[in-house]
Design a protein around this motif. Sequence first.
Motif, PDB file in Angstrom:
ATOM      1  N   LYS A  59       0.827  -1.211   0.000  1.00  0.00           N
ATOM      2  CA  LYS A  59       0.000   0.000   0.000  1.00  0.00           C
ATOM      3  C   LYS A  59       0.861   1.260   0.000  1.00  0.00           C
ATOM      4  N   ASP A  60       2.133   1.111  -0.374  1.00  0.00           N
ATOM      5  CA  ASP A  60       3.090   2.224  -0.447  1.00  0.00           C
ATOM      6  C   ASP A  60       3.259   2.956   0.880  1.00  0.00           C
ATOM      7  N   ILE A  61       3.230   2.197   1.979  1.00  0.00           N
ATOM      8  CA  ILE A  61       3.497   2.741   3.302  1.00  0.00           C
ATOM      9  C   ILE A  61       4.900   2.284   3.687  1.00  0.00           C
ATOM     10  N   ASP A  62       5.767   3.243   3.977  1.00  0.00           N
ATOM     11  CA  ASP A  62       7.152   2.931   4.338  1.00  0.00           C
ATOM     12  C   ASP A  62       7.176   2.386   5.764  1.00  0.00           C
ATOM     13  N   LEU A  63       7.531   1.115   5.906  1.00  0.00           N
ATOM     14  CA  LEU A  63       7.526   0.471   7.211  1.00  0.00           C
ATOM     15  C   LEU A  63       8.610  -0.592   7.254  1.00  0.00           C
ATOM     16  N   ASP A  64       9.345  -0.628   8.350  1.00  0.00           N
ATOM     17  CA  ASP A  64      10.341  -1.678   8.564  1.00  0.00           C
ATOM     18  C   ASP A  64      10.335  -2.046  10.046  1.00  0.00           C
ATOM     19  N   GLU A  65      11.213  -2.979  10.423  1.00  0.00           N
ATOM     20  CA  GLU A  65      11.240  -3.452  11.804  1.00  0.00           C
ATOM     21  C   GLU A  65      11.552  -2.331  12.784  1.00  0.00           C
ATOM     22  N   ALA A  66      12.484  -1.468  12.427  1.00  0.00           N
ATOM     23  CA  ALA A  66      12.856  -0.363  13.320  1.00  0.00           C
ATOM     24  C   ALA A  66      11.672   0.570  13.556  1.00  0.00           C
ATOM     25  N   ALA A  67      10.905   0.837  12.508  1.00  0.00           N
ATOM     26  CA  ALA A  67       9.721   1.686  12.661  1.00  0.00           C
ATOM     27  C   ALA A  67       8.690   1.024  13.568  1.00  0.00           C
ATOM     28  N   LEU A  68       8.519  -0.292  13.433  1.00  0.00           N
ATOM     29  CA  LEU A  68       7.570  -1.001  14.295  1.00  0.00           C
ATOM     30  C   LEU A  68       8.007  -0.952  15.761  1.00  0.00           C
ATOM     31  N   VAL A  69       9.288  -1.064  16.003  1.00  0.00           N
ATOM     32  CA  VAL A  69       9.783  -0.952  17.383  1.00  0.00           C
ATOM     33  C   VAL A  69       9.460   0.435  17.925  1.00  0.00           C
ATOM     34  N   ARG A  70       9.742   1.487  17.148  1.00  0.00           N
ATOM     35  CA  ARG A  70       9.440   2.857  17.593  1.00  0.00           C
ATOM     36  C   ARG A  70       7.955   3.035  17.852  1.00  0.00           C
ATOM     37  N   ILE A  71       7.124   2.488  16.961  1.00  0.00           N
ATOM     38  CA  ILE A  71       5.666   2.601  17.112  1.00  0.00           C
ATOM     39  C   ILE A  71       5.209   1.932  18.404  1.00  0.00           C
ATOM     40  N   HIS A  72       5.773   0.778  18.706  1.00  0.00           N
ATOM     41  CA  HIS A  72       5.374   0.062  19.922  1.00  0.00           C
ATOM     42  C   HIS A  72       5.901   0.727  21.190  1.00  0.00           C
ATOM     43  N   LEU A  73       7.017   1.419  21.098  1.00  0.00           N
ATOM     44  CA  LEU A  73       7.582   2.087  22.269  1.00  0.00           C
ATOM     45  C   LEU A  73       6.965   3.457  22.533  1.00  0.00           C
ATOM     46  N   ALA A  74       6.337   4.044  21.542  1.00  0.00           N
ATOM     47  CA  ALA A  74       5.792   5.399  21.686  1.00  0.00           C
ATOM     48  C   ALA A  74       4.858   5.539  22.888  1.00  0.00           C
ATOM     49  N   PRO A  75       3.860   4.672  23.069  1.00  0.00           N
ATOM     50  CA  PRO A  75       2.995   4.820  24.243  1.00  0.00           C
ATOM     51  C   PRO A  75       3.747   4.577  25.548  1.00  0.00           C
TER      52      PRO A  75
END
Length: 90
Positions: A59-75
Amino acid sequence: MRTSTRHQTPVQTLIKRVGATYLAGRLGHENVSTVSSWKARNSIPLPYWPALIAAAREKDIDLDEAALVRIHLAPAKADNSSDQADSHAA
Protein backbone atom coordinates in the motif's frame (compact mmCIF):
# COMPACT_ATOMS: atom_id res chain seq x y z
CA MET A 1 -17.58 4.46 19.81
CA ARG A 2 -14.90 5.44 17.32
CA THR A 3 -11.66 7.12 18.23
CA SER A 4 -10.65 10.08 16.14
CA THR A 5 -7.30 9.84 14.36
CA ARG A 6 -5.69 12.46 16.57
CA HIS A 7 -6.43 10.36 19.68
CA GLN A 8 -5.23 7.08 18.21
CA THR A 9 -1.98 5.47 19.24
CA PRO A 10 0.67 4.87 16.58
CA VAL A 11 -0.28 1.16 16.47
CA GLN A 12 -3.94 2.01 15.91
CA THR A 13 -3.07 4.57 13.24
CA LEU A 14 -0.85 2.05 11.41
CA ILE A 15 -3.55 -0.62 11.39
CA LYS A 16 -6.06 1.93 10.14
CA ARG A 17 -3.70 3.03 7.34
CA VAL A 18 -3.00 -0.52 6.21
CA GLY A 19 -6.62 -1.54 6.74
CA ALA A 20 -7.75 -4.18 9.21
CA THR A 21 -9.67 -6.16 6.59
CA TYR A 22 -6.81 -5.95 4.09
CA LEU A 23 -4.30 -7.00 6.73
CA ALA A 24 -6.46 -9.90 7.92
CA GLY A 25 -6.78 -11.10 4.33
CA ARG A 26 -3.05 -10.72 3.79
CA LEU A 27 -2.37 -12.85 6.86
CA GLY A 28 -4.57 -15.59 5.47
CA HIS A 29 -5.84 -17.50 8.47
CA GLU A 30 -6.54 -14.50 10.72
CA ASN A 31 -9.84 -12.66 10.80
CA VAL A 32 -10.64 -8.99 11.28
CA SER A 33 -11.44 -9.49 14.97
CA THR A 34 -7.86 -10.69 15.53
CA VAL A 35 -6.48 -7.53 13.95
CA SER A 36 -9.00 -5.43 15.90
CA SER A 37 -7.78 -7.03 19.12
CA TRP A 38 -4.28 -5.78 18.28
CA LYS A 39 -5.68 -2.26 18.06
CA ALA A 40 -7.43 -2.69 21.40
CA ARG A 41 -4.25 -4.06 23.04
CA ASN A 42 -2.14 -1.45 21.24
CA SER A 43 0.30 -4.16 20.23
CA ILE A 44 0.96 -6.24 17.14
CA PRO A 45 2.44 -9.67 17.96
CA LEU A 46 6.00 -10.02 16.70
CA PRO A 47 5.31 -13.11 14.52
CA TYR A 48 3.00 -10.95 12.35
CA TRP A 49 5.49 -8.15 11.74
CA PRO A 50 6.89 -9.53 8.45
CA ALA A 51 3.38 -9.88 6.97
CA LEU A 52 2.45 -6.42 8.26
CA ILE A 53 5.55 -4.90 6.68
CA ALA A 54 4.76 -6.61 3.37
CA ALA A 55 1.11 -5.47 3.49
CA ALA A 56 2.18 -1.90 4.28
CA ARG A 57 4.63 -1.86 1.38
CA GLU A 58 1.91 -3.13 -0.97
CA LYS A 59 0.00 0.00 0.00
CA ASP A 60 3.09 2.22 -0.45
CA ILE A 61 3.50 2.74 3.30
CA ASP A 62 7.15 2.93 4.34
CA LEU A 63 7.53 0.47 7.21
CA ASP A 64 10.34 -1.68 8.56
CA GLU A 65 11.24 -3.45 11.80
CA ALA A 66 12.86 -0.36 13.32
CA ALA A 67 9.72 1.69 12.66
CA LEU A 68 7.57 -1.00 14.30
CA VAL A 69 9.78 -0.95 17.38
CA ARG A 70 9.44 2.86 17.59
CA ILE A 71 5.67 2.60 17.11
CA HIS A 72 5.37 0.06 19.92
CA LEU A 73 7.58 2.09 22.27
CA ALA A 74 5.79 5.40 21.69
CA PRO A 75 3.00 4.82 24.24
CA ALA A 76 5.49 3.38 26.74
CA LYS A 77 7.56 6.57 26.56
CA ALA A 78 4.47 8.62 27.38
CA ASP A 79 3.71 6.32 30.33
CA ASN A 80 7.29 6.56 31.61
CA SER A 81 7.32 10.34 31.45
CA SER A 82 4.19 10.52 33.64
CA ASP A 83 5.77 8.04 36.09
CA GLN A 84 8.88 10.17 36.26
CA ALA A 85 6.80 13.29 36.84
CA ASP A 86 5.03 11.52 39.71
CA SER A 87 8.33 10.47 41.29
CA HIS A 88 9.70 14.04 41.06
CA ALA A 89 6.55 15.42 42.70
CA ALA A 90 7.02 13.20 45.77
